[in-house]
Each structure stands twice: as structure tokens, then as C-alpha cells.
Design a protein around this motif. Structure first.
Motif, mmCIF file in Angstrom:
data_model
loop_
_atom_site.group_PDB
_atom_site.id
_atom_site.type_symbol
_atom_site.label_atom_id
_atom_site.label_comp_id
_atom_site.label_asym_id
_atom_site.label_seq_id
_atom_site.Cartn_x
_atom_site.Cartn_y
_atom_site.Cartn_z
ATOM 1 N N THR B 2 33.940 12.376 2.153
ATOM 2 C CA THR B 2 32.448 12.843 2.022
ATOM 3 C C THR B 2 31.775 13.376 3.367
ATOM 4 O O THR B 2 32.255 12.915 4.585
ATOM 5 N N LYS B 3 31.280 14.718 3.292
ATOM 6 C CA LYS B 3 30.910 15.413 4.645
ATOM 7 C C LYS B 3 29.598 14.960 4.609
ATOM 8 O O LYS B 3 28.607 14.638 3.722
ATOM 9 N N SER B 4 29.120 14.794 6.077
ATOM 10 C CA SER B 4 27.988 14.658 6.521
ATOM 11 C C SER B 4 26.824 15.385 5.895
ATOM 12 O O SER B 4 27.031 16.430 5.525
ATOM 13 N N LYS B 6 23.054 16.900 5.711
ATOM 14 C CA LYS B 6 22.106 17.599 6.630
ATOM 15 C C LYS B 6 20.659 17.208 6.254
ATOM 16 O O LYS B 6 20.269 17.356 4.739
ATOM 17 N N LEU B 8 16.821 18.461 6.687
ATOM 18 C CA LEU B 8 16.104 19.567 7.099
ATOM 19 C C LEU B 8 14.511 19.611 7.036
ATOM 20 O O LEU B 8 14.157 18.151 6.356
ATOM 21 N N ARG B 79 14.002 26.747 15.240
ATOM 22 C CA ARG B 79 13.649 25.464 15.042
ATOM 23 C C ARG B 79 13.019 25.285 13.632
ATOM 24 O O ARG B 79 12.583 26.659 13.108
ATOM 25 N N PRO B 80 12.830 24.467 12.889
ATOM 26 C CA PRO B 80 13.103 23.082 13.314
ATOM 27 C C PRO B 80 15.011 22.998 13.484
ATOM 28 O O PRO B 80 15.526 23.553 12.578
ATOM 29 N N TYR B 84 21.897 15.495 10.990
ATOM 30 C CA TYR B 84 22.858 15.275 10.171
ATOM 31 C C TYR B 84 23.314 13.696 10.153
ATOM 32 O O TYR B 84 23.059 13.061 11.232
ATOM 33 N N ALA B 106 22.314 24.784 18.307
ATOM 34 C CA ALA B 106 22.727 25.916 17.524
ATOM 35 C C ALA B 106 22.074 27.077 18.020
ATOM 36 O O ALA B 106 21.758 28.193 17.304
ATOM 37 N N GLU B 378 33.251 15.955 12.741
ATOM 38 C CA GLU B 378 31.877 16.813 12.388
ATOM 39 C C GLU B 378 32.008 18.021 12.730
ATOM 40 O O GLU B 378 30.868 19.008 12.481
ATOM 41 N N GLY B 379 33.096 18.653 13.046
ATOM 42 C CA GLY B 379 33.320 20.174 13.320
ATOM 43 C C GLY B 379 32.590 20.599 14.577
ATOM 44 O O GLY B 379 33.263 21.488 15.640
ATOM 45 N N ILE B 380 31.469 20.093 14.935
ATOM 46 C CA ILE B 380 30.928 20.682 16.222
ATOM 47 C C ILE B 380 31.420 20.212 17.487
ATOM 48 O O ILE B 380 31.844 19.073 17.323
#
Lengths: 453, 453
Positions: B2-4, B6, B8, B79-80, B84, B106, B378-380
Motif C-alpha cells: 500500500t503506497k502512502s 497524499k 492536498l 504551495r500548498p 503524506y 519539492a 517513501e522514495g524521497i
């Protein structure tokens, strides 16, 4: 001081399908050929290399293909990506044209490559594959695939073109962080690599060589498959999410591009943004120009020959009908490592041949100059590859101003350049070489290839 | 797998005001003192260094301060920022707790520093200033300020702490790309720098020294002002956009943090996310813990003394009431260059003293270990600074599991680590040193300082 404006999509406006241009091409692409028999190959010939679902996508003529939920869920962690209108850049340039860019670099991998990495890892996982091998040039693709494989529980072995491996150590560390193995190519791990090293121990490598190495490992084990980051139809299919989003975003502006621009290595980022707009032209008659921009040192689209050729250096792939400089061509060591590929994807090649898209070659230094101008105004430091698209966008704006007209220009900013700082340093120091492949060098590169046109 | 997910905000949900915690602090911060007279200074004493609008913000007790349209327009380009939920990380950890992170990396500058850089450049431009001087540690602040100054037509001179200047050449190139000048500190350009270099030609530098150098240049010319990237009240004010957004985002989840965590250098990213939640506690009685995480090698919050001290090494700033290790303290050369500062901002110091926030010190290697676990899931790739917040978040989750409870944990992922790859390389090679400042070293660092408590 007017800052560029951002054009967003909400998550529920995100496209749920990829677009397959094979459905709408007036001339369908020629079939891949078996290198020995020179007869068209069937899906079964690719089964040792790719999972069946990707092979089906490779030959599909369905116009739209559903994005699986698991892939869509990961897309949603970084998509939809923004489009910016580059108002600061326009002002600095003094142009009357409007310049927009779609930014694909804000995701984990730093480039558009995540779009197909996630899809490819997913389909392999679904078919019980345990391990993937792949190539990478500048490392964007390798990074994207490393995280995607980790996410779906697959091992990954990456052959990274040596000149980029040496020049961009950061990308290897990044792949390692995602649990992938990354080795420089040519390597001693494969017969293909050893053969190149015997002839030239200092070979800088090429994407063609790295593909041979990755394929050689993949075909030895039924639970290992090979994965390609560009060129093939299914890769380009996955990238059309970019253009599908861009179409919806442009609709929100009351503006529509006169020209859509992407840099060109194998075709995935260019096709990704361009093909949905090309559909609008082919199906709905909306006028538009689509421009692929390649390095003058690797000019397959503008100086190469349309013929059958191998996708890799060792001749392990089927013969593909494409614009090529010959599968043994080793491009100059430019910093846009992702553009150092001898051939062009089959779909783009056919469409270029038929006059539906156009191509342009640019020199390295001018592209960095454009990239630096972009950075100063827009803040984002582009990947060296993306600089080619920026430079062409500036050309278009300047040309329009000379002609006294105002154009709408959209380009794909395919990735960030945070791992390419040393290339920018060389640019600032005046040490960035320029190289243009001459007509004679092209003839030399293609000499001895006897494949059918 | 299961991916995190987001979380928004839309642009129209963006906060239009910064939050000033001075309005709600039970004990107001003590005033800054003139170093000679030891009497409270007034706004006019700061006028040689800062534009008047920022001085007003520094001492304001208004609860909310409007974000100017020009600043808001630039905010809107990045922004915003997303929150996550780190579902993949939670699974890997096997925790019952829910871990959320706000991602500030980002944007163009790669960190939260853009939030105050844009505001500070704007107010200086409005008051007719032509040139700014500033310090930078790891280079995040210098990069952020370089683009902001270029955007508003200001020149910028950045003194970059030498150990980071040498170890992270990419940040200098980035600043140059935005048109800023970047020199290593200590330098020969200033009396403060020369004094340090005379005593130790190989000085690694510190934020305190770099601040002295930048201030020394600024006060020599009425059209040049100085700009600080953390510590001061107006800087922290601008960063509250992070927490204001986070509050609104958490409201969308039917969840609310038990603890909010930020890494800690001078206080800007921690305070930015924490203060709006602290307001909810102080004003509305919503229970929450707020945790600042600092390096064990630079532990002013956990081992320093609350007293008046200079903000810089040469003693050019007013005396500020803060937790400090002494303004002459030069921290170990850890890779989290942004956390190498001897003191803590006045607001955080008072709130820590009064028990409204808590602090924790962590070792470098454990923080990188946490960062690598985060990346894989998480990739980052996080900035080394942000790894301190991640490590503390993992601590909280593990502690909750030991206690058999489930907590909601929110941390600020203040920036990306694309320019810090060599630090990760050292971690993988096992060459990352650990250093913990001992009580005796703290006593030594503070010896001879006779400022009032």
C-alpha cells in the motif's frame, strides 16, 4: 517581477487511461523482424524478455488502455504534475509569445521515468517475476525503476553507462538507497560487456551496450525479465499520462499550444507529452506542431537513416524499423546521458517519416545557456536533457518575434538537474565541449549495415 | 505494497496570514539587549541591519499578519505543499501508529527556506534596498535567498560555512545560477573572518562566524541590508505557513497529531510546523506534544544554558535570551550543516523554558539510518537535517508500540538530500562519524561568558 503561474489539475481530473497512438496512425508501424529469419516476430518471441501484459500493450491497437488501480495509486503520490506559464522567462526574453512547461521532475525519481517504471514493475510483479534487469544512461531511469521495484517487491540490477556512472556517482547511491544493484557498463558480468572491453578497455559505454548486457542476464532465468526505459511502444504508452494531463490543463487556460516540444533520446518524454496532442490533430483536426529535439552529437532523427536496426549494441533485440545511426554507434560523452542513444522509437520514427512530427538538433553549450536562463527566471534547475527542449522553445519564441507574431509554446521539462551540478560547473568554467556529428561520420557509422529499409 | 497517501489543499484553502505566536505566549520573550549598555534595544537599533517592516514583525504582538499579494503569488508556485501518510514506512516498521509528514522539499530551493526568503527579499525590495548579505550553512538558505533576490531585483552576497562550501560544491553552483555571489566563511573579506583565520587558517567555520561576516558588510552601506535564515521572530513568522497548512490538511483526515516533530538548527522549520498547533493547545486546549530534534554534537536545547548571548561569533548582534552553547562554540563537522548553530531562537527558547515544547538530541549515524529506511519506503531522499526529524518520529512510533498504544505522529520533512549524496555515500561506506558533546565540553564552551540569565 510577475511570477509564473501554475496550472493545476485536481486528482479527480486525472486521466484514468493511457493513450495508444497506434490506433490513430495513418500508416501503422512496420513489424519487428527476427534477426535470423528477417520475418515478423510474434508475441511469443518476446516472452523470454517481457511479461505478457507488456507484450500485449506493445502490439495493441486499442486507442485507450486502463491504468490499473495499483499503478494509479502510486501515480497519485506525485501526479497530476503542474504546468507553469513561464512569465518571468517570457519577460527576460522580451517575447510576445506565451511559454508553458509541464514539470515532471518533482517526483521521487526526479524525472518522467517514474511513469513507466511503476507500470512496468507492477506488470512484472503481477506475473510472478522476481527480478528485473535494465540499463540506464544518466541514471534517471535507473533511479525510477529502483524505487518501483522495491515497492512491488522485485530485485533490480541496473547497467549504468560508464561515462555517466563515473560522472554522476549520486545516481548510483540513490539506486542503492532503494535497494537496487548498479554496475558500470560495459562490465565483465556479460559476454556482450566483455567483448566491448576487450576491444576498448576505456569504453565510455552507450545505452546500446547497456541494453545488451541487461538482456543477456534476463534471458538466462525464467523469473528474471528485462525492462527498457524508453523506445518501445509500451513505454511510450505509459508516458502519455503527461500529455493527457497537459491537454486538460491547457483547456483551463483558454490557450492552446501552436507547438509542443520535448527533448529526444529514445522518445519517451517527447512522445509522452506530444501524442495526446497529435491525436487531437489526427482525429479532431486541431492544428499543431510537434517537435523532438536531439543533440547534434547524436542526430538520428535529423541525420540518421530510416531502416531496420537493432535496439542494442550486441544485436539481441529484434530488428526494429527506426531512424538510426547504427547500433554500434557510440555517441560523444555529452552530459545529457539520457539522449545518448543510436536509434529512435518505432512510433516516432514512422510518424517523423510520414511528416506528422518534426525534429531538430541542438548543440550542447547553447542548450546549457538556455537552461541557465531558465533557472534564473523560473527557479528550477533542469536536467541537461531537458535543456534541449528549453533551447528549442526559446528558438520558437525568438522566431515568432522576428516574424511579428505571438505563439503559444509548450515544452516538457522532463527532470531536475540536482545530480548534474558538475555539468553546470563545467559550463560556467567554459569547459563544456560542443560536438556536431558530420555527414561523413554518419555515413561511417552506418557503413556495413545491410538491414532492409 | 500500500503506497502512502497524499493529503492536498487547494489553492483557495491556502492560509492568507502568518501566525505570530508572540500574541499567545503566556510569558512573553525577554527583550534583546544592547551589548554595551545591556539595556533593551528599540527598533531603531536594528534599522542599520533590517528593513523596517521586518523589524516591526520582529516585535509585533499581533496574532496574524497578512501575507502580501506579491509574496502569496510566489508561494502559489510551490504551495500548498503536500502531507503524506507514510503507510509504506509504517508497514516496514510494523507499527500501529500513523506517521504523517509534511514535505517542504519539492520547491525550487529544495527546502522550507523559500518561505521566508521570498518574504524577506520582498520587504527589502519595497524599502528600496539594492543588496543583501547573508550566511548559509548547508546551502539551502543561500539557494532559497539567491532566487528570491534575483526575482525581486536585489543583489546577494552569501557567506557559506567553509565545511559545507567544500563538501557541497553543488550549492554554490546553484546560487551562482540564480546570479548570487557565494564565498566560503571564514573569509578574508571581513575583519571578523580574518580574525578567525589568523587563529585557525583551517577553521571549518560556523553559522555564527558567517553571520558576523555578513553583518559586517551590511552595516557599511545604507542600501545593503542583512538577512537571516532562521532564529529571529520574523523568520519564524514566515515559516508558520507550513503549520497553518498542516492544520487544515490534518482536519481533512479525521486524525490529529499526538506529537509534531521538526529538526532543529535555529528553529525555523520546527517552529514553522509546530507553532500553529501550539496555538490550538494554548488557545483551544487541544492536547499535543511538540518536539524539536537537534544533533547530539550541537545540543543547545538539551545541554545548553538559557541566558543572554550573541547570535553571531564576533558579537555584532544584540544579546538575545536563548538556549546557547556560547557564541564561540564551533560544532563538529556533521553533514546536517543547517543544524550547526550554537543558539536557539528566542521564541523557542522561552517556550522550552516554560515547558510548552520538548527537545531531544540524536546521533548522526542513527539519523542517517532512519533516513535510509524512509527513502526506501517513501522514495524521497531526505536532507541530512530532516533525518533528525525522521529518527525521532521512528522513536515515537516504537515507543508507542512498546506501550501498546497507537499514536498519530506528524513530522516536517524540511528538504531533499539531492545535494548531500556524498554524505549518504559515507554512511553506506561506514565512514560516518558520531559525536556527542559531553557535559564537560558544554561547560568549557560556556566558560567565561558573563551575560545575564
Amino acid at each position: 517581477m510577475t511570477k509564473s503561474t501554475k496550472i493545476l489539475l485536481s486528482e479527480n481530473e486525472m486521466p484514468r487511461q493511457w493513450y495508444n497512438i497506434q490506433a490513430d496512425m495513418p500508416n501503422k508501424p512496420l513489424p519487428p523482424l527476427h534477426p535470423a529469419t528477417r520475418k515478423p516476430i510474434g508475441p511469443e518471441d518476446l516472452a523470454a524478455v517481457f511479461p505478457m501484459e507488456l507484450i500485449k500493450q506493445e502490439v495493441s491497437t486499442e486507442r485507450y488502455i486502463d491504468i490499473p488501480d495499483e499503478v494509479f495509486d502510486l501515480y497519485k503520490t506525485y501526479r497530476p504534475s503542474p504546468i507553469y506559464r513561464a512569465i518571468a522567462l517570457e519577460k527576460d526574453l522580451g517575447t510576445k509569445s506565451r511559454i508553458y512547461y509541464k514539470y515532471e521532475g518533482a517526483n521521487y525519481s526526479g524525472s518522467h521515468k517514474a511513469n513507466t517504471a511503476i507500470a512496468q514493475a507492477y506488470y512484472n510483479m503481477k506475473e510472478g517475476i522476481k527480478r528485473i534487469t535494465t540499463e540506464t544512461g544518466a541514471g534517471q531511469w535507473g533511479s525510477a525503476m529502483s524505487f518501483a521495484c522495491h515497492h512491488f517487491g522485485l530485485e533490480l540490477l541496473v547497467f549504468m553507462v560508464r561515462v555517466s556512472f563515473d560522472g554522476k556517482p549520486g545516481r548510483k547511491i540513490m539506486m542503492n538507497s532503494y535497494g537496487a544493484q548498479c554496475v558500470p557498463s560495459p562490465s565483465n558480468m556479460t559476454a556482450a560487456g566483455r567483448k566491448i572491453l576487450e576491444a576498448d578497455p576505456d569504453s565510455p559505454g552507450s545505452l546500446g551496450i547497456a541494453i545488451s548486457e541487461a538482456m543477456e542476464i534476463a534471458v538466462q532465468d525464467p523469473y528474471t525479465k528485462y525492462s527498457l526505459g524508453s523506445v518501445l511502444n509500451h513505454v511510450i504508452l505509459h508516458q502519455t499520462i503527461i500529455g493527457e494531463e497537459a491537454l486538460r490543463q491547457m483547456e483551463k487556460t483558454d490557450d492552446y499550444p501552436d507547438v509542443v516540444i520535448g527533448c529526444f533520446g529514445g522518445g519517451s518524454n517527447f512522445s509522452g507529452i506530444a501524442f495526446p496532442f497529435l491525436r487531437e490533430k489526427l482525429v479532431n483536426g486541431r492544428d499543431i506542431r510537434l517537435m523532438a529535439v536531439e543533440p547534434a552529437s547524436c542526430p538520428k532523427l535529423t541525420k540518421g537513416k530510416f531502416m531496420y536496426d537493432f535496439g542494442d549494441s550486441a544485436g539481441m533485440t529484434p530488428l526494429l524499423p527506426m531512424y538510426t545511426l547504427g547500433h554500434n554507434f557510440i555517441p560523444e560523452k555529452i552530459h545529457a546521458g539520457g539522449l545518448r542513444y543510436h536509434g529512435a522509437g518505432v512510433l516516432v520514427s514512422q510518424l517523423l517519416k510520414d511528416g506528422f512530427i518534426e525534429a531538430k538538433a541542438k548543440m550542447q553549450r547553447e542548450c546549457f545557456e538556455a537552461g541557465v536562463m531558465f533557472t534564473k527566471n523560473e527557479g528550477i534547475l533542469p536536467a541537461p536533457e531537458s535543456n534541449y527542449a528549453i533551447a528549442a522553445a526559446l528558438d520558437e519564441a525568438r522566431k515568432a518575434d522576428l516574424e511579428g507574431v505571438s505563439k503559444t509554446i509548450l515544452f516538457n521539462l522532463s527532470g531536475h538537474g540536482h545530480m548534474d551540478i558538475s555539468a553546470y560547473q563545467k559550463y560556467y568554467e567554459g569547459n563544456l565541449p560542443d560536438h556536431e556529428l558530420t555527414d561523413n561520420e554518419v555515413i561511417e557509422a552506418l557503413a556495413g549495415l545491410d538491414f532492409p529499409d
